[in-house]
Design an enzyme around this catalytic site. Sequence first.
Site, PDB file in Angstrom:
ATOM      1  N   ASP A 214       0.919  -1.287   0.041  1.00  0.00           N
ATOM      2  CA  ASP A 214      -0.051   0.075  -0.159  1.00  0.00           C
ATOM      3  C   ASP A 214       1.028   1.087  -0.075  1.00  0.00           C
ATOM      4  O   ASP A 214       2.017   1.482   0.623  1.00  0.00           O
ATOM      5  CB  ASP A 214      -0.866   0.127   1.520  1.00  0.00           C
ATOM      6  CG  ASP A 214      -2.035   0.897   1.257  1.00  0.00           C
ATOM      7  OD1 ASP A 214      -2.965   0.746   0.408  1.00  0.00           O
ATOM      8  OD2 ASP A 214      -1.904   1.978   2.107  1.00  0.00           O
ATOM      9  N   GLU A 265      14.102 -15.888   0.741  1.00  0.00           N
ATOM     10  CA  GLU A 265      14.430 -16.785   1.735  1.00  0.00           C
ATOM     11  C   GLU A 265      13.222 -18.180   1.479  1.00  0.00           C
ATOM     12  O   GLU A 265      13.561 -19.090   2.149  1.00  0.00           O
ATOM     13  CB  GLU A 265      14.186 -16.448   3.107  1.00  0.00           C
ATOM     14  CG  GLU A 265      15.286 -15.696   3.646  1.00  0.00           C
ATOM     15  CD  GLU A 265      15.068 -14.958   4.892  1.00  0.00           C
ATOM     16  OE1 GLU A 265      13.911 -15.227   5.646  1.00  0.00           O
ATOM     17  OE2 GLU A 265      15.753 -14.033   5.266  1.00  0.00           O
TER      18      GLU A 265
HETATM   19  C1  GLC Z   1      -4.345   2.812  -0.797  1.00  0.00           C
HETATM   20  C2  GLC Z   1      -5.264   1.939  -0.694  1.00  0.00           C
HETATM   21  C3  GLC Z   1      -6.676   2.912  -0.117  1.00  0.00           C
HETATM   22  C4  GLC Z   1      -6.232   3.717   1.127  1.00  0.00           C
HETATM   23  C5  GLC Z   1      -4.784   4.239   1.295  1.00  0.00           C
HETATM   24  C6  GLC Z   1      -4.353   4.521   2.477  1.00  0.00           C
HETATM   25  O1  GLC Z   1      -4.558   3.881  -1.670  1.00  0.00           O
HETATM   26  O2  GLC Z   1      -5.733   1.431  -1.945  1.00  0.00           O
HETATM   27  O3  GLC Z   1      -7.827   2.245  -0.286  1.00  0.00           O
HETATM   28  O4  GLC Z   1      -7.295   4.441   1.728  1.00  0.00           O
HETATM   29  O5  GLC Z   1      -4.080   3.494   0.546  1.00  0.00           O
HETATM   30  O6  GLC Z   1      -3.958   3.484   3.040  1.00  0.00           O
END
Ligand code: GLC
Length: 553
Positions: A214, A265
Amino acid sequence: MTERMLKDDPNWWRQAAIYQIYPRSFKDSDGDGLGDIRGITSEVDYLSSLNLDAVWLSPFYPSALADGGYDVADYRNVDPRLGTLEDFDEMVAALHAVGIRVFVDIVPNHSSNLHVWFQEALASEPGSPARDRYIFRDGLGENGELPPSDWPSHFAPSAWTRTTNPDGTPGQWYLHLFAPEQPDFNWDNPEVQEDFLTTLRFWSDRGVDGFRVDVAHALKKDLSEPFRSKPEFIDFANPLSGDDVLFDRNEVHDIYRQWRKIFDEYAPPRVAVAEAWVRAERRVLYARPDELGQAFNFDLLLADFDAQEFKRIITDNIDLAKTQGSSSTWVLSNHDRVRHVTKYGLPAGYDLKEWLLSHGTNLSVDHEKGLARARAATMLMLALPGSCYLYQGEELGLFEVADIPADQLQDPIWERNHHTDKGRDGCRVPLPWQAEGTSFGFSSGQAHLPQPASFAEFAVDVQSGKGDSTLEMYRNALKLRRELQTSENYSWIETGNPDVLHFTRDNGWQSVTNFGATSVPLPQGHIVLASAGHVDGVLPANTTIWLKSLEGK
Ligand code: GLC
């Protein structure tokens, strides 16, 4: 259901079909209206029928759901409302037994404010080691009443929130690039770095095959003071030098090189895909073989349904991925964006936020056209070399739900923008499994977001076995793709028509898409393998067809 062995091929991910599950909206097993892990396990046959290589689960970790689970309170556990670690293990085993691998979502930029570390930080003194795991600073102004910088939050307005000291007096400020319930970690702190390695090992040891990372481009910030000004975020506008104050800094790659050592790993090595909203030239750096291996390419998701735009995106991204030894990825929809059926049913470039705000009443969507285009774009995408990321419900042709009542919206974007942006709930509405029954078979209780009555027509039981349904188109195309592709090669065939894209893949497999408004003749000397719409001697508007040349070339 036939069992399919997981191949031990370390390159399995290069041309995979990966299906995104948004767990709270996929399938509920216990009637509380929230989808859960056992719900996923109960639909392994369904997932297997789609002919997928992997599923990616959006966060299922303990969370107060301030941002749909992207506010993680404990990285190494399952939210009790969604199940237990044992349920998770059972799900992984059931998916592996039918040859489907599992990705989990790693959210390294920020935790939840309920994470023990953040609670400890709040209870600790300024300057303490507990505070140093996050980004706390004194405010500006005479009494520290102004935020330490002008940085905005993605969810508006400021990226800084002031704390209150245990004695009730105003305290330091902390940074959150998203909601205040999502404090940003300090990635200069070795304890933070080490803890994520522990998390990667924890899930890899449980059999997880891959990680979706993310906001991978945000972890490292220039925290030298005074802070540099950055009053606005514009995706794709960060400098190519890697010297922005907040995003896509060169040092972020050191983190992923460290992660790669952990991935290697395991046998086969664990894989990862970066969510990095950066320019294409910089995006492929995250996909280097000694880093994450893949990065989401959102260009098709952002594009209009336009032949020349698609052609440029395809050509550029395949070439760029090659320069780093990776393969391209393709995405048409995900949990953050208006569903592509709806987008393609509105005029090109139309302001989707404005449309959503009007509950979809300021301009009606041409659903028939939107669905035809979505099916055509999908078949085209599935014929491309590289990995395709599919979002749950697109295989049913689901549209964006624009009329969720304001008091039922969950996305923090709605409140934080003072009701000027409806946010992302419209693509997160629970799936319809049956035309009849409570929550269309999603749950024996009330679904956590309201499903429109018209979802009945799109239900899995309505589409299953129906030859021309969107669901059967996906099943068939994914099966053929798996059988037909043997290399990462492709080449364009000149059509003489700027609205028609035609390319060949392996062993005479070809894909032709008509983006135009009128039918075009079908290429001669081919047999039809599959099509996204009804084809009768000509290729209609908004349709893709897969062919095989009779010579087998
Ligand atoms: C990313 C995710 C989104 C979230 C953001 C913060 O863009 O896809 O859904 O709100 O990160 O974590």
